[in-house]
Design an enzyme around this catalytic site. Structure first.
Site, short mmCIF file in Angstrom:
data_model
loop_
_atom_site.label_atom_id
_atom_site.label_comp_id
_atom_site.label_asym_id
_atom_site.label_seq_id
_atom_site.Cartn_x
_atom_site.Cartn_y
_atom_site.Cartn_z
N TYR A 237 62.89 54.73 31.51
CA TYR A 237 63.02 54.06 33.17
C TYR A 237 61.63 53.24 34.20
CZ TYR A 237 67.03 57.82 33.54
OH TYR A 237 68.77 58.37 33.04
N ASP A 265 71.49 50.53 33.90
CA ASP A 265 72.73 50.90 34.62
C ASP A 265 72.02 51.57 35.52
OD1 ASP A 265 71.72 53.22 32.55
OD2 ASP A 265 74.09 52.82 32.15
N HIS A 357 76.21 55.68 30.22
CA HIS A 357 75.02 56.86 30.85
C HIS A 357 76.28 58.14 30.70
CE1 HIS A 357 71.56 56.70 32.93
NE2 HIS A 357 71.23 58.01 32.71
#
Length: 498
Positions: A237, A265, A357
């Protein structure tokens, strides 16, 4: 170090003077209160007292000694002053302990759905809500599973399948399975050893683990647990502070990580309502990566508490920067369209993961396996396929080896499995993960023989019928095992009447 009585520690139980005990040692954390990633409230809850029980589930043993200045290490608790406190076990915890004792033996676990059913029964409600939740109406999480039931096999017969080989390479690295362990956050919510269960099992069986940014265990702790030569990837991230990201990525490469999977995403985490209803996250819902951050929201569920650092400004213009800071192959995790797949290819990246995800972001987004057909068709316009310089992975909804084979037949290089492996260690620790690998091996052997494929390379589009894949309404038989463990969403509840 000097001996300090528990009575002396108890005198320092305010924000202006806050001492805590961890593993029998006393620390002055007053100056650390505003920096704590979970806010000061959780530390002040244990001010002047022993915080070991709250500390252990989410910190490696040396976290406090490493990050707190030496002058704040005050001494050792005088054992003669320690008063033993009998902890009251709630009725809910008693029931959970009874369920743990009544678990089926590992020999009785015959598929990956079994792990999920056991995990659902034994996990604390907060942990189950975080792990199982998906966004909004949870359409996509269910579609991820249903999509594979709309793909049918077209098996070939009269082939010598006395020997079948399901090993493969992923980003040029050998893997005993055409499956890698996809990143899932906060493993210690479900088991004291957290992600280390995955690392140890993967090392024994030659399976590649993707280390999550939001792991409960420290990154170095996970890498240190690997055996020599074990392949690990890093899921990233991207932090708003790019210097933090640069240091993290370059440290990972220095430690031997072999691939960088950038999550693309999640400019904002989705509204996961099961999780949001479990408000007021305690310290077990904070990831190690947040150790030096403040302002973490803790009243909207675990997902909100761990997402404050993620950079929503991430864009294609950042790709050259990532390529400049690392020599690791870079894969974009969370691609959903042929257009973005082609852009990733044209930017010279190593691959993409077709992923939504786990249904936790944009609800009613299509499944990765449904997007696979269009993406492969688009990539064929750039040259011969498969392309050894660009790999396509798929994750989401995979519970059977038959799902793995369907995705590979349609053009995937390999698939990622997240929740299923996570539930396996929540239920049985490292032994559960190893049993999950065994189940995959047994199912792969059977399905490849019945399909007429002796190696992964022999899987071809002609072996599946995906003509119904785009039909989201049909007469496909229901997946009873999945439906048994799926927990429907609930509406807001009235307070109990007095």
């Amino acid at each position: 170090m000097s001996l300090i009585s528990t009575q002396t520690v108890a005198e320092h139980a305010t924000a202006s003077s806050c001492w805590i005990i961890v593993h029998g040692k006393v620390y002055d954390v007053t100056d650390f209160l505003p920096e704590h990633p979970g806010g000061s409230k959780i530390i002040l809850k244990y001010a002047g007292a022993d915080a070991t029980e709250a500390y252990d589930p989410i910190h490696p043993p040396d976290a406090i000694t490493t990050h707190l200045p030496k002058e704040k290490h005050l001494g050792v608790v005088d054992p003669n002053t320690v008063v033993k406190v009998v902890k009251e076990v709630t009725a809910e915890e008693k029931m959970r302990q009874e369920m743990m004792l009544a678990r089926p033996s590992l020999d009785e676990i015959v598929n990956l759905h079994d792990f999920e059913a056991v995990a659902k029964a034994i996990l604390p409600p907060k942990a189950w809500a975080y792990y199982s939740s998906a966004s909004d109406d949870e359409i996509t999480i269910r579609e991820n599973r249903a999509a594979y039931q709309r793909i049918w096999f077209r098996p070939r017969v009269l082939r010598d399948v006395s020997v079948v080989d399901w090993s493969t390479t992923i980003l040029g690295r050998r893997s005993s399975l055409p499956v890698y362990i996809s990143a899932t956050a906060l493993g210690k919510l479900g088991h004291p050893d957290g992600e280390l269960n995955l690392t140890r099992a993967a090392g024994k069986h030659g399976v590649i683990q993707m280390i999550p940014t939001l792991a409960s265990c420290a990154f170095d702790e996970i890498v240190d647990a690997a055996v020599p030569g074990q392949v690990q990837f890093l899921q990233l991230y991207v932090n708003r502070d790019r210097e933090i990201t640069r240091k993290y990525v370059q440290h990972a490469e220095k430690r031997g990580v072999k691939g960088l999977f950038i999550t693309v995403d999640a400019p904002q985490l989705g509204r996961r309502e099961k999780d949001m209803r479990m408000k007021f996250v305690d310290e077990s819902g904070v990831a190690k990566v947040q150790e030096n951050q403040s302002g973490v929201k803790k009243d909207e569920g675990v997902a909100r508490a761990i997402s404050s650092f993620i950079d929503p400004s991430l864009s294609w213009k950042d790709i050259p920067w990532f390529k400049s800071i690392t020599n690791m192959p870079i894969v974009l995790k969370g691609v959903a369209t042929p257009e973005d797949a082609l852009m990733a290819y044209d930017y010279g990246l190593a691959g993409i993961v077709l992923s939504n995800h786990g249904g936790r972001q944009l609800d009613t987004a299509r499944s990765g396996v449904e997007n696979l057909i269009e993406v492969v068709a688009a990539l064929k316009t750039r040259g011969p396929w498969p392309n050894p310089k660009f790999e396509v992975f798929v994750d989401g909804g995979i519970r059977r080896a038959s799902d793995v084979l369907k995705a590979i037949a349609l053009g995937a290089s390999a698939v990622g499995v997240g929740r299923a492996f996570m539930y396996s260690f929540c239920a049985y620790g490292q032994d559960g993960v190893e049993k999950a690998f065994q189940i995959f091996r047994e199912e792969l052997e059977m399905n490849m023989r019945l399909l007429g494929a002796r190696t992964i390379d022999e899987l071809a589009p002609e072996m599946v019928d995906a003509s119904a894949l785009h039909s989201h309404v049909g007469l496909t038989p229901p997946d009873n095992l999945y439906n048994t463990t799926y927990q429907p969403l609930a509406l807001a509840q009235f307070k109990n009447k007095l």
